[in-house]
Design a protein around this motif. Structure first.
Motif, PDB file in Angstrom:
ATOM      1  N   THR A 262      29.544   9.082 -28.247  1.00  0.00           N
ATOM      2  CA  THR A 262      28.979   7.802 -27.814  1.00  0.00           C
ATOM      3  C   THR A 262      29.432   6.644 -28.693  1.00  0.00           C
ATOM      4  OG1 THR A 262      27.029   8.343 -29.101  1.00  0.00           O
ATOM      5  CG2 THR A 262      26.931   8.810 -26.739  1.00  0.00           C
ATOM      6  N   ASP A 263      29.840   6.943 -29.925  1.00  0.00           N
ATOM      7  CA  ASP A 263      30.240   5.876 -30.850  1.00  0.00           C
ATOM      8  C   ASP A 263      31.301   6.444 -31.785  1.00  0.00           C
ATOM      9  OD1 ASP A 263      30.269   3.492 -32.190  1.00  0.00           O
ATOM     10  OD2 ASP A 263      28.394   3.810 -33.281  1.00  0.00           O
ATOM     11  N   ALA A 264      32.269   5.637 -32.154  1.00  0.00           N
ATOM     12  CA  ALA A 264      33.325   6.111 -33.067  1.00  0.00           C
ATOM     13  C   ALA A 264      33.951   4.919 -33.770  1.00  0.00           C
ATOM     14  CB  ALA A 264      34.395   6.872 -32.288  1.00  0.00           C
ATOM     15  N   PRO A 265      34.474   5.135 -34.987  1.00  0.00           N
ATOM     16  CA  PRO A 265      35.175   4.046 -35.655  1.00  0.00           C
ATOM     17  C   PRO A 265      36.424   3.675 -34.855  1.00  0.00           C
ATOM     18  CG  PRO A 265      34.936   5.959 -37.102  1.00  0.00           C
ATOM     19  CD  PRO A 265      34.519   6.388 -35.744  1.00  0.00           C
ATOM     20  N   GLU A 266      36.845   2.418 -34.983  1.00  0.00           N
ATOM     21  CA  GLU A 266      38.044   2.000 -34.262  1.00  0.00           C
ATOM     22  C   GLU A 266      39.271   2.422 -35.057  1.00  0.00           C
ATOM     23  OE1 GLU A 266      38.384  -1.522 -32.318  1.00  0.00           O
ATOM     24  OE2 GLU A 266      36.370  -1.429 -31.483  1.00  0.00           O
ATOM     25  N   ALA A 267      39.727   3.612 -34.813  1.00  0.00           N
ATOM     26  CA  ALA A 267      40.918   4.098 -35.511  1.00  0.00           C
ATOM     27  C   ALA A 267      41.575   5.132 -34.617  1.00  0.00           C
ATOM     28  CB  ALA A 267      40.531   4.717 -36.843  1.00  0.00           C
ATOM     29  N   ALA A 268      42.890   5.264 -34.767  1.00  0.00           N
ATOM     30  CA  ALA A 268      43.615   6.190 -33.898  1.00  0.00           C
ATOM     31  C   ALA A 268      43.341   7.647 -34.285  1.00  0.00           C
ATOM     32  CB  ALA A 268      45.102   5.880 -33.979  1.00  0.00           C
TER      33      ALA A 268
END
Ligand code: ATP
Length: 358
Positions: A262-268
């Motif tokens: 549902t949520d995650a850091p903005e990183a590849a």
């Protein structure tokens, strides 16, 4: 690289440890009284062991055979304590500049502007420590340590005195230290913190190193899992951000299949922590389940526990996760090394806390 080898007998307690901390964050993990602070103090030069050798980046800090014992200020160690020890009568700027006074002229490392930018403390420079929140104090304390351009950073439970929101505020800065060019030794009680920050884990018990190695390997070892607390144990795997679905869920790709969160850091690229108690196993591909995340893998090891349960290690690509199941399930399902299985993880079981940028 930091190399530590030391022995000391306090009478009722003895320390006998050997370990290597490469660049990046090395977590010293162990129960209360395992000897973590003793080791960190020996590296800092605040405690003199009876016997041993400590080298950092090729420089000998301590060697009983060669009678070398550099005083703390000559060791160039940045020490961040659990309680930020800032000078109360000095402004934040003066506290930071105090750290910089100890930096040798030719030392490399981020300068004043880079450090305040990285830690977001530019607006605090004219305040006194008494007018800062706990999280702000921790950031200033970290800044002061970094500005001394240390050979390495020692952090003894830097987050323990903070509440959850303040901890969240600091964690991204600590994560960025993983990529810093110097070794960072982090004392921690929290497996979630270790999973998020550490590249290497040194597991201490009763003054001895019982395991050390890359974080992924140590956390996915089913024999070590009880040491991390049966309810808390869990492994980390690599995940790649693959986009957001129309309903808002974020899709991550792993070697075992997609995972939606549902949520995650903005990183590849992310490291994804999956707690063993959140994983159930099935030999058939599950159908009609509301749990969205099904990772496909192969059982590698099973460690039975005395309480009628077992930790099952499931290889996912060249990484592994753990599942905590009852021995009854192990037998009923015919779980054994080499058996292919599906690991089912509730999407809500994976929170923002379980994800970190690589
Ligand atoms: N100077 C000393 N004299 C005698 N015993 C000591 C001394 N310093 C430490 N110890 C003992 O060594 C053991 C390890 O202490 P240490 O503070 O290193 O543990 P720790 O793993 O950091 O614990 P915690 O997580 O509670 O901080 C403890 O039993 C402590 O009482």
């Amino acid at each position: 690289m930091l190399e530590v080898s030391l022995r000391h007998d306090f009478g009722s307690f003895s320390v006998d440890v050997d370990f290597t901390a490469p660049k990046g964050v090395t977590a010293l993990f162990g129960a209360s009284g395992a000897g973590k602070t003793t080791v960190v103090n020996a590296v800092a030069g605040l405690f003199r062991p009876a016997q041993g050798r400590i080298t950092a980046e090729g420089v000998t800090l301590f060697d009983t055979d060669k009678h070398i014992n550099l005083p703390p200020r000559k060791r160039r160690v940045g020490y961040v304590f659990q309680e930020p020890r800032l000078f109360p009568h000095m402004s934040v700027r003066s506290n930071l500049l105090y750290g910089a006074r100890f930096a040798p002229r030719d030392a490399t490392g981020p300068d004043f502007d880079a450090v305040i930018g990285m830690l977001g403390i530019g607006a605090l420079l004219d305040r006194r420590p008494g007018a800062l929140s706990g999280g702000e104090k921790s950031r200033v304390s970290l800044g002061r340590a970094l500005l001394s351009k240390p050979r390495m950073l020692l952090m003894d439970e830097p987050l323990a005195a903070l509440d959850a929101p303040r901890r969240e505020e600091i964690l991204p800065f600590l994560e960025s230290l993983r990529d810093a060019g110097m070794p960072v030794l982090l004392v921690s009680h929290s497996i979630a913190e270790v999973a998020r920050l550490a590249s290497t884990v040194v597991l201490l018990s009763k003054g001895r190193v019982i395991a050390s190695g890359p974080t992924g390997e140590i956390l996915s070892d089913p024999a070590l899992a009880p040491r991390f607390g049966a309810g808390e144990a869990g492994a980390i795997i690599t995940a790649h951000t693959a986009g957001r679905d129309a309903d808002g869920l974020i899709r991550l790709e792993t070697a075992g299949g997609p995972v939606w969160v549902t949520d995650a850091p903005e990183a590849a690229h992310l490291r994804l922590r999956i707690q063993a108690s959140d994983v159930i196993l099935s030999r058939e591909a599950p159908a009609g389940l509301s749990a969205l995340n099904v990772l496909t893998g192969t059982i590698r090891r099973i460690e039975e526990e005395a309480d009628g349960r077992a930790f099952v290690q499931i290889a996912i690509g060249d990484e592994a996760i753990l599942s905590r199941v009852t021995l009854r399930s192990v037998r009923a399902l015919g779980l054994a090394p080499g058996v292919a299985c599906h690991a089912i993880v509730k999407s809500v079981a994976v929170s923002r806390d379980d994800l970190a940028e690589i």
